[in-house]
Design an enzyme around this catalytic site. Sequence first.
Site, PDB file in Angstrom:
ATOM      1  N   GLU A   1       4.671  48.672  94.380  1.00 55.90           N
ATOM      2  CA  GLU A   1       5.319  48.300  93.127  1.00 55.90           C
ATOM      3  C   GLU A   1       5.139  46.819  92.825  1.00 55.90           C
ATOM      4  O   GLU A   1       4.896  46.438  91.676  1.00 55.90           O
ATOM      5  CB  GLU A   1       6.813  48.636  93.206  1.00 55.90           C
ATOM      6  CG  GLU A   1       7.610  48.278  91.972  1.00 55.90           C
ATOM      7  CD  GLU A   1       7.420  49.259  90.818  1.00 55.90           C
ATOM      8  OE1 GLU A   1       7.852  48.943  89.702  1.00 55.90           O
ATOM      9  OE2 GLU A   1       6.844  50.341  91.044  1.00 55.90           O
TER      10      GLU A   1
ATOM     11  N   HIS B   1       7.025  46.392  85.414  1.00 56.72           N
ATOM     12  CA  HIS B   1       7.788  47.636  85.227  1.00 56.72           C
ATOM     13  C   HIS B   1       8.861  47.440  84.157  1.00 56.72           C
ATOM     14  O   HIS B   1      10.043  47.720  84.380  1.00 56.72           O
ATOM     15  CB  HIS B   1       8.418  48.089  86.552  1.00 56.72           C
ATOM     16  CG  HIS B   1       8.678  49.569  86.601  1.00 56.72           C
ATOM     17  ND1 HIS B   1       8.838  50.252  87.782  1.00 56.72           N
ATOM     18  CD2 HIS B   1       8.818  50.504  85.614  1.00 56.72           C
ATOM     19  CE1 HIS B   1       9.055  51.522  87.536  1.00 56.72           C
ATOM     20  NE2 HIS B   1       9.051  51.698  86.224  1.00 56.72           N
TER      21      HIS B   1
ATOM     22  N   ARG C   1       7.743  64.377  78.995  1.00 57.92           N
ATOM     23  CA  ARG C   1       8.563  63.969  77.859  1.00 57.92           C
ATOM     24  C   ARG C   1       7.975  62.713  77.216  1.00 57.92           C
ATOM     25  O   ARG C   1       7.894  62.602  75.987  1.00 57.92           O
ATOM     26  CB  ARG C   1       9.999  63.695  78.331  1.00 57.92           C
ATOM     27  CG  ARG C   1      11.016  63.563  77.222  1.00 57.92           C
ATOM     28  CD  ARG C   1      12.339  63.115  77.801  1.00 57.92           C
ATOM     29  NE  ARG C   1      12.828  64.000  78.828  1.00 57.92           N
ATOM     30  CZ  ARG C   1      13.634  65.035  78.599  1.00 57.92           C
ATOM     31  NH1 ARG C   1      14.006  65.299  77.367  1.00 57.92           N
ATOM     32  NH2 ARG C   1      14.062  65.779  79.598  1.00 57.92           N
ATOM     33  N   ILE C   2       7.540  61.762  78.050  1.00 54.58           N
ATOM     34  CA  ILE C   2       6.956  60.525  77.521  1.00 54.58           C
ATOM     35  C   ILE C   2       5.586  60.805  76.923  1.00 54.58           C
ATOM     36  O   ILE C   2       5.252  60.305  75.835  1.00 54.58           O
ATOM     37  CB  ILE C   2       6.873  59.459  78.624  1.00 54.58           C
ATOM     38  CG1 ILE C   2       8.279  59.084  79.103  1.00 54.58           C
ATOM     39  CG2 ILE C   2       6.128  58.225  78.125  1.00 54.58           C
ATOM     40  CD1 ILE C   2       8.295  58.230  80.351  1.00 54.58           C
TER      41      ILE C   2
ATOM     42  N   ARG D   1       3.672  56.032  87.502  1.00 53.95           N
ATOM     43  CA  ARG D   1       3.872  55.563  88.865  1.00 53.95           C
ATOM     44  C   ARG D   1       2.543  55.046  89.385  1.00 53.95           C
ATOM     45  O   ARG D   1       1.489  55.617  89.121  1.00 53.95           O
ATOM     46  CB  ARG D   1       4.386  56.692  89.777  1.00 53.95           C
ATOM     47  CG  ARG D   1       5.784  57.190  89.467  1.00 53.95           C
ATOM     48  CD  ARG D   1       6.845  56.144  89.781  1.00 53.95           C
ATOM     49  NE  ARG D   1       8.211  56.646  89.606  1.00 53.95           N
ATOM     50  CZ  ARG D   1       8.896  56.567  88.482  1.00 53.95           C
ATOM     51  NH1 ARG D   1       8.342  56.014  87.409  1.00 53.95           N
ATOM     52  NH2 ARG D   1      10.134  57.038  88.414  1.00 53.95           N
TER      53      ARG D   1
ATOM     54  N   ASP E   1      -3.151  68.530  81.121  1.00 60.59           N
ATOM     55  CA  ASP E   1      -1.951  68.928  81.838  1.00 60.59           C
ATOM     56  C   ASP E   1      -2.172  70.355  82.324  1.00 60.59           C
ATOM     57  O   ASP E   1      -2.303  71.267  81.499  1.00 60.59           O
ATOM     58  CB  ASP E   1      -0.710  68.846  80.949  1.00 60.59           C
ATOM     59  CG  ASP E   1       0.588  68.994  81.745  1.00 60.59           C
ATOM     60  OD1 ASP E   1       0.667  69.955  82.543  1.00 60.59           O
ATOM     61  OD2 ASP E   1       1.495  68.161  81.576  1.00 60.59           O
TER      62      ASP E   1
ATOM     63  N   ASP F   1       1.849  48.721  84.007  1.00 56.46           N
ATOM     64  CA  ASP F   1       3.270  48.381  84.120  1.00 56.46           C
ATOM     65  C   ASP F   1       3.815  48.788  85.477  1.00 56.46           C
ATOM     66  O   ASP F   1       4.902  48.362  85.855  1.00 56.46           O
ATOM     67  CB  ASP F   1       4.065  49.077  83.011  1.00 56.46           C
ATOM     68  CG  ASP F   1       5.502  48.593  82.942  1.00 56.46           C
ATOM     69  OD1 ASP F   1       5.697  47.359  82.866  1.00 56.46           O
ATOM     70  OD2 ASP F   1       6.423  49.430  82.982  1.00 56.46           O
TER      71      ASP F   1
END
Length: 339
Positions: free
Chosen positions: A278, A297, A172-173, A250, A192, A273
Amino acid sequence: MHPTTDNRPSLLLAMGEGVGERLLTDAHRTRLARLTHTDPHRVAHDLTTPHPRTAAALAEAEILLTCWGATPLTAEVLDRAPRLRAVVHAAGSVKHHITDACWDRGLRVTSAAAANALPVAEYTLAAILFAGKQVLGSAQRYAELRSDHAWLTESATWGNYRRTVGIVGASRIGRRVIDLLRPFDIDILLYDPYVDAPPPGVELTGLDELCARSTVVSVHAPQLPSTHRMIGAAQLAAMPDGATLINTSRGSLIDETALLPHLLTGRLHATLDVTDPELPPPDSPLYTLPNVLLTPHVAGSLGNELHRMADQAIEEVARYVRGEPFAEEVRASDLQRSA
């Protein structure tokens, strides 16, 4: 016409501490109270060992309105919610709290992932355009020189005209980023494995070819076993000198051990980001490398952008109340290929 009090479904807010206060405005709470039987100021933070009043509200709830920090809806939790029929998630991924037990129960699930995709795509667009103009490096160089300089000579390879940008993942992004890039004179490649026909004007390629041809590579694939460290040593080595890697998906999708040497030598640039872990360790060079823009993030919804997710979630509640299908329903099969 709004439903009468007698036929309004019961709704319980369930999310992490402090999230409800940031997510919902007074207008949101007022609309929820008109649509459903709820206390719009009561937020359940723990459904595993709930407070008696929360347990009573859970037992009556037909709808859960969730967000970040929601309790995983295990079989044990669902046993306390015999009337539950729908989970409306006012954020992106539902993988953190929707379990197999939810699908076994036949619960309907919807997500505000579409609303959350917008700020991520906007962040990415800014990162792509800034990468082409060498904004990070030129700002640092300007601060060092603090004098007149032959910028036209130094910037001979800068710019975004006919720049090639590679999009990894038609999520979607990823699709939203492609849409945002359309007004610019930029050539777009897409990788993809689930896409047979790319969007108009976009060239579908293999991952290695995309990395080799792109001066900017932006990662938008979901976190799955098959995507773990999909940008590895071979892909990073194939990227042209001076290329920029952008990751708003991610951290685990990039092999940071393989990436770091390219960043330390300055051969590649990065806008990160998300990282793996993390939170990078305090001595990580990512914090201080001049060719790395490291952000905590923040590409996703924050501040007043949370209200967009609340708007979408409450509109889904309204559809449920009217007996209409969800606009953004999530199905179990969707999670095999989504974040």
